[in-house]
Design a protein around this motif. Structure first.
Motif, PDB file in Angstrom:
ATOM      1  N   GLU A 154      15.395 -48.944  -0.263  1.00 45.98           N
ATOM      2  CA  GLU A 154      16.259 -47.830  -0.198  1.00 45.98           C
ATOM      3  C   GLU A 154      16.651 -47.759  -1.739  1.00 45.98           C
ATOM      4  O   GLU A 154      16.855 -48.850  -2.498  1.00 45.98           O
ATOM      5  N   HIS A 188      24.098 -49.983   3.956  1.00 42.02           N
ATOM      6  CA  HIS A 188      23.099 -50.739   3.917  1.00 42.02           C
ATOM      7  C   HIS A 188      22.977 -51.871   3.421  1.00 42.02           C
ATOM      8  O   HIS A 188      23.705 -52.200   2.507  1.00 42.02           O
ATOM      9  N   ARG A 198      15.080 -41.422   1.247  1.00 41.57           N
ATOM     10  CA  ARG A 198      15.509 -42.980   0.661  1.00 41.57           C
ATOM     11  C   ARG A 198      16.146 -42.906  -0.640  1.00 41.57           C
ATOM     12  O   ARG A 198      16.586 -44.093  -1.033  1.00 41.57           O
TER      13      ARG A 198
END
Ligand SMILES: Cc1cc2nc3c(=O)[nH]c(=O)nc-3n(C[C@H](O)[C@H](O)[C@H](O)COP(=O)(O)OP(=O)(O)OC[C@H]3O[C@@H](n4cnc5c(N)ncnc54)[C@H](O)[C@@H]3O)c2cc1C
Ligand code: FES
Lengths: 359, 420
Positions: free
Chosen positions: A232, A146, A257
């Motif tokens: 996130e 991420h 999330r």
């Protein structure tokens, strides 16, 4: 206890066979461990290189892991086996050090909790030079590639896995908000480092001092981090906080999330009797606090190993994966957690809460 | 290896564990120390009950006192004890490897003598202070998976799994109970007047001597019940098959190490090294046999009728341990070399107490015995060895005049029925 991936049985080399023939009934490792406990191929251990305080009750321990160390992914934890008064205790601690520090050392940061056996031992008695037992790093509280907008919500020692992530990935993340709770400014673990990142503009730090401002609740997110929904999120802190945020995210339909790390996944409270699960045989039974687990297992049809039935032969020893048992002779309590399973004698142990027994 | 060994035990011990489940009431009775009545099962010899003077309350008080003493010691286990056992392990392994290194040059007589002496001591330490005690679970509390009753394998012909079953479970639970404790004469000797005499016992001094020399194999044989299996022609029993296979594999590994690999490594010193290993094994065998013989055979040690243990309480079990065992007095060195089995009485009271603590509680046990009017048998090593051998010789012939009578009866074919 350790979960090692199944290694294919390879034909042993002649030299290896010879060493085994020389050492039998022991194995060559038993001798080598006395000379070189950190060598590659040995059970994983680590030597304490330094111990330094972070705050009044948090301590960082720098460890030189043995050569078998496979390295970790930032955010993961490592299980640590510490001998206290002659007894080995295993606890999980998040790795806080930079991933590729040149010296190959790893560090963990431990917050002493009231009556905590291991955390207080580490804070007060652990000295450089001590040999610790380690397990390979594990856990999925990691960024997993991420790179977009990020929210970290942490409280107390919950900062540790996030610190492991920040120290390694902050440069690659350009939109980071960290909401951290601690009783007072001086209690903020890694406070100086976090504040300097804030000054340098590397992240936005929201410190919450709970002594004066109270506990953080999820509905405050809207005002503190108005765009929290598009971030996130990684959370680590006390159980109550995690539960509240999980509910909040679920209600907003954003459960996926949210990534959480629980330092205390199950709370084991010792009582009288409980549900006993015999994990491998898939049997479950309710037992009172006066029946030996051996008898309980046998009445439930589990094939239990046994012998003297009075606590002297150790023929009935099985691992307690999780739960609490009471010694019927002395009343002594023993608790086991997934991080620290314990082998118990079933003939003199009664359930003192739920028990998962590996048989 | 450990994993398969455990799996084997599970499958092999299960039938008995289920069988004993039906008797669990009587066996579990030892978890309780509450005592409401005294009773005595007379033995065929008509010997009086050595604990007749104790009331039920006294036996209960004795049990509580011993439980408390145990708890005090267990609560105080700590780093000092952990350091002790790890130090012994370190020294034992160092001594063994050092001696084996010296034996590489055993063609040279001083090296042979030094290496053989070192190896003998290493093997004794390994069997007694380490193997025996660790397999008793004395160090399980440290939660070190390597120094653990479930993991330890010892330098001995009998595989640890098998030995633990016969020793920890049968011998320690049924100590000196006629017909239940096979350690009592190892099923091949008569060591108590209450065992019926048979002419075969005439040879028992010789049998005992041979057993001493080949002790580890003797133990392996009776750990798998070989004698009984052969007598009863039940050697095709699946459980026995497994035991036999495991034992033979263990013996093969032990023999390969001592009589092939290490001699081969010694090159030109092949035969001296082989001899050194044989001597070290012999010394270890004779030594351990003597120590163990001193634990239960000397005069003054009691035996018990089979029925006497039904529904036995904790106090009664303690009593049986105290008067069914004998100590050896001597120096610290002697205690270490016997794996602290010189404190046999203390060991039998608390088989899972770290061996290094027996010396500490011995004076208190002795005092308790005195206060409750119980015998506390002890003596120097030579005295106890002599006393035990005297028993072996004495009991090889029938009991006194009555014995002559039984000899006559035997010769006329009227054998007295053995106690059930
Ligand atoms: C995946 C994971 C990662 C972890 N990472 C860290 C870390 O980086 N830093 C860190 O300091 N700790 C971390 N922990 C917690 C740590 O493993 C220990 O639980 C903690 O140090 C307490 O151990 P103790 O022996 O001192 O307490 P114990 O003697 O085991 O417990 C004493 C008392 O405290 C309670 N208790 C136990 N654990 C907790 C807890 N976590 N919170 C509140 N009460 C508790 C017990 O129920 C008991 O009443 C982590 C735990 C997990 C599962
Ligand atoms: S059955 Fe012997 S210790 Fe449990």
């Amino acid at each position: 206890m350790t979960t090692s991936p199944a290694t294919p049985v390879r034909a042993r080399s002649i030299a290896d066979r010879l060493l085994h023939a020389i050492a039998t009934p022991l194995v060559p490792d038993d001798y080598l461990d006395l000379i070189a406990p950190l060598r590659s191929g040995a059970d994983l251990r680590g030597r304490v290189v330094a111990v330094h305080p972070e705050t009044a009750d948090a301590t960082t321990v720098v460890i030189k892991p043995g050569r078998s160390w496979r390295g970790h992914v930032p955010g993961q934890y490592v299980r640590l086996g510490v001998d206290i008064d002659g007894v080995r205790h295993w606890r999980a601690y998040s790795v806080t050090s930079p991933h590729r520090s040149g010296d190959g050392h790893v560090s963990i940061t431990v917050k002493a909790i009231p009556d905590g056996r291991v955390s207080n031992h580490i804070a007060r008695h652990l000295r450089p030079g001590t040999l610790l037992h380690l397990d390979h790093p594990a856990g999925d509280f990691v960024l997993n590639g991420h790179r977009g907008p990020t929210l970290f919500v942490t409280a107390g020692s919950g900062i540790t896995p996030v610190m492991g992530i920040l120290r390694n990935h902050l440069r690659e993340l350009d939109d980071v908000v960290l909401v951290h709770s601690a009783p007072a400014p001086d209690d903020v673990i890694f406070g100086a480092q976090l504040r300097s990142w804030q000054e340098a503009g590397s992240l936005r730090l929201i410190e919450r001092h709970t002594d004066s401002d109270g506990i953080l609740t999820p509905d405050e997110l809207d005002s503190l981090v108005p765009d929290w929904q598009r971030r996130e999120a990684w959370l680590c802190g006390p159980t109550a906080m995690l539960d509240a945020f999980e509910d909040h995210y679920a209600a907003a339909g954003l459960a996926e999330r949210l990534h959480t790390e629980r330092f205390r996944p199950t709370v084991i409270t010792a009582g009288e009797g409980g549900t006993v699960s015999f994990v491998r045989s898939g049997t479950k039974t309710e037992v009172d606090g006066a029946t030996p687990l051996l008898d309980a297992g046998e009445s439930a049809g589990v094939l239990m190993p046994s012998g003297c039935r009075m606590g002297i032969c150790f023929g009935c020893v099985v691992p307690l994966r999780e739960g609490a048992v009471r010694d019927l002779r002395t009343g002594d309590l023993t608790t086991a957690t997934p991080e620290d399973d314990i082998r118990i004698q079933t003939c003199i142990s009664a359930a003192a809460g739920h028990c998962d027994i590996e048989i | 290896m450990t994993a398969t060994a455990t799996a084997t035990t599970l499958t092999t011990t299960t039938p008995t564990s289920l069988a004993t489940a039906s008797k669990q009431g009587s066996l579990n009775s030892r978890l309780s120390s509450s005592q409401t009545a005294r009773r005595y099962e007379p033995k065929p010899s008509g010997k009086p009950d050595p604990t007749a003077h104790l009331s039920a309350e006294q036996v209960e008080a004795l049990a509580r006192e011993l439980d408390e003493l145990r708890q005090q010691v267990f609560d105080s286990r700590g780093k000092r004890d952990a350091d002790y056992i790890r130090t012994v392990i370190k020294w034992q392994r160092g001594l063994e490897m050092g001696s084996r290194a010296v034996l590489l040059f055993s063609l040279f007589p001083p090296a042979w003598v030094l290496g053989t002496a070192g190896l003998s001591i290493a093997k004794i330490l390994e069997n007694m202070e380490l193997g025996h005690n660790i397999m008793h679970g004395q160090w399980d509390w440290m939660r070190d998976p390597k120094i653990h009753s479930q993991a330890w394998e010892w330098d001995h012909a009998s595989p640890s799994e098998l030995w633990k079953r016969s020793h920890n479970e049968l011998h320690h639970t049924f100590t000196n109970v006629l017909g239940r404790d096979d350690d009592l004469g190892y099923g091949i000797m008569r060591v108590d007047e209450d065992q019926e005499w048979r002419p075969a016992y005439l040879a028992q001094p010789l049998v005992n001597f041979l057993n001493a020399c080949f002790f580890e194999y003797g133990i392996a044989a009776y750990d798998m019940d070989l004698g009984k299996r052969l007598r009863e022609k039940t050697t095709d029993d699946p459980r026995f098959r497994v035991d036999l296979r495991n034992t033979l594999r263990k013996i093969r590994r032990q023999m390969t190490k001592d009589y092939l690999v290490h001699p081969l490594l010694s090159g030109p010193s092949f035969f001296p090294t082989l001899a050194a290993n044989a001597v070290a094994n012999l010394v270890r065998n004779v030594w351990t046999h003597s120590v163990i013989m001193c634990g239960h055979f000397p005069e003054g040690v009691e035996t018990f009728a089979t029925e006497s243990i039904d529904g036995e309480t904790r106090g009664e079990w303690y009593l049986r341990q105290m008067i069914g065992s004998a100590n050896i007095g001597g120096s610290r060195l002697l205690h270490t070399m016997t794996g602290n089995l010189s404190h046999q009485i203390e060991h039998h009271l608390f088989p899972d107490m770290p061996s290094s603590r027996y010396i500490e509680i011995a004076p208190r046990i002795r005092e308790i015995c005195r206060r409750y009017g119980l015998s506390y048998t002890t003596g120097s090593l030579p005295r106890q060895v002599f006393s035990a051998w005297k028993q072996v010789v004495k009991l090889s012939v029938p009991n006194g005049f009555a014995g002559l009578a039984s000899l006559r009866r035997w010769s006329t074919g009227r054998v007295q029925a053995a106690p059930a």
